[in-house]
Scaffold this active site. Structure first.
Site, PDB file in Angstrom:
ATOM      1  N   LYS A  49       0.845  -1.181   0.000  1.00  0.00           N
ATOM      2  CA  LYS A  49       0.000   0.000   0.000  1.00  0.00           C
ATOM      3  C   LYS A  49       0.879   1.229   0.000  1.00  0.00           C
ATOM      4  O   LYS A  49       1.823   1.327   0.779  1.00  0.00           O
ATOM      5  CB  LYS A  49      -0.897  -0.009   1.243  1.00  0.00           C
ATOM      6  CG  LYS A  49      -1.762   1.238   1.413  1.00  0.00           C
ATOM      7  CD  LYS A  49      -2.578   1.129   2.697  1.00  0.00           C
ATOM      8  CE  LYS A  49      -3.401   2.391   2.941  1.00  0.00           C
ATOM      9  NZ  LYS A  49      -4.178   2.282   4.195  1.00  0.00           N
ATOM     10  N   ASP A  85     -13.214   3.922  10.517  1.00  0.00           N
ATOM     11  CA  ASP A  85     -13.770   3.836   9.164  1.00  0.00           C
ATOM     12  C   ASP A  85     -14.210   2.403   8.858  1.00  0.00           C
ATOM     13  O   ASP A  85     -13.822   1.813   7.855  1.00  0.00           O
ATOM     14  CB  ASP A  85     -12.735   4.304   8.131  1.00  0.00           C
ATOM     15  CG  ASP A  85     -13.375   4.690   6.801  1.00  0.00           C
ATOM     16  OD1 ASP A  85     -14.614   4.824   6.752  1.00  0.00           O
ATOM     17  OD2 ASP A  85     -12.643   4.845   5.814  1.00  0.00           O
TER      18      ASP A  85
END
Length: 278
Positions: free
Chosen positions: A11, A108
């Site tokens: 990532k 989230d």
């Protein structure tokens, strides 16, 4: 692929700015404290490159969002799979809230941040905006973090992110698992859906998680207990169904055996010829 043959996921930040760098560093700090089978594992990181990199275990089957919304039609999620995934996500959140060395709020939670591995086990991911907190301390923030549709309505008013904020987001994911609908949608399916006892129990739990007043929502521990009860109900129903099937097959066998002397074998029809000729 690493030199030892392991497949990993890398990532990296799309935009180079101090805010994004801070989120990356925060993700490293948070994940270094976590060891849970339903949380994506951080293998390593590199913060010395121009664009920071995080290296994770590779989770091959995409996101829960892709399955509950029909983007992957080849492998439909059965009710058993949906209930198990809900229990795994709930277990990860309960661990973050109470079992980790320092309580952690994932700010989230949504179906796109829940990955599925090769056995379709849930892996909670994306901890960039998460925060470690002191016990019994509400986390205050002036910047809204999260995704519209999953965010606790009270968070918009108070800027206070609590355990019950995570409960609300989990309630939205539960509703997605139950209905196959997106968190935000301009059109809703109107066709009737079949309801079993355990589905109704999960639907009622999702409804409680989505209470606008956070004080009226259950804790993640209470969610754990209720989902475990639903799982026990499901296992009991499966055992009962298997027992009835075995009993039915057994009855058929007995009927066949009872009929055998008259319909299959008759002593009068046996040929008197020897089995082997001399």
């Amino acid at each position: 692929m690493l030199v030892d043959g392991r497949i990993v996921a890398v990532k990296k930040s799309k935009v180079i700015d101090k805010g994004k760098l801070g989120e990356f560093i925060n993700e490293v700090v948070i994940l270094s404290q976590i060891n849970h089978r339903n949380v994506v594992k951080l293998i390593g990181c590199c913060l010395e490159t121009e664009v920071p990199l995080l290296v994770y275990e590779y989770v091959p089957n995409g996101t829960l969002f892709q399955y509950v919304n029909g983007q992957v039609e080849e492998i439909p999620l059965t009710w058993d799979m949906r209930l198990r995934i809900a229990t795994e996500v709930e277990g990860a959140l309960f661990y973050l809230h109470s079992a980790a060395s320092t309580p952690i709020f994932h700010r989230d939670i949504k179906s796109t941040n829940i990955l599925l591995d090769d056995k379709f086990r849930a892996k909670v991911s994306d901890f960039g905006t998460s925060r470690s907190i002191v016990v019994d301390q509400t986390y205050l923030t002036t910047r809204v973090h999260g995704t519209f549709g999953y965010l606790d309505p009270e968070y918009f008013q108070s800027s206070q992110f609590t355990e019950k904020s995570n409960v609300y987001s989990f309630g939205v994911v539960l509703a997605e698992l139950l209905t196959g609908e997106k968190a935000i949608s301009s059109t809703r399916a109107q066709e009737p859906r079949s309801k079993k006892e355990e589905i109704i129990a999960v639907a009622n739990l999702a409804k409680r998680c989505l209470k606008l007043n956070g004080k009226k929502r259950p804790t993640m521990r209470e969610v754990t207990i209720e989902l475990q009860s639903v799982q026990m109900l499901q296992k009991s129903a499966n055992l009962q169904q298997n027992y009835e099937e075995v009993e039915y097959v057994g009855a058929e066998v007995y009927e066949l055996w009872d009929a055998a002397p008259t319909s299959i074998v008759s002593t009068s029809s046996i040929n008197a010829q020897p089995l082997l000729s001399s």
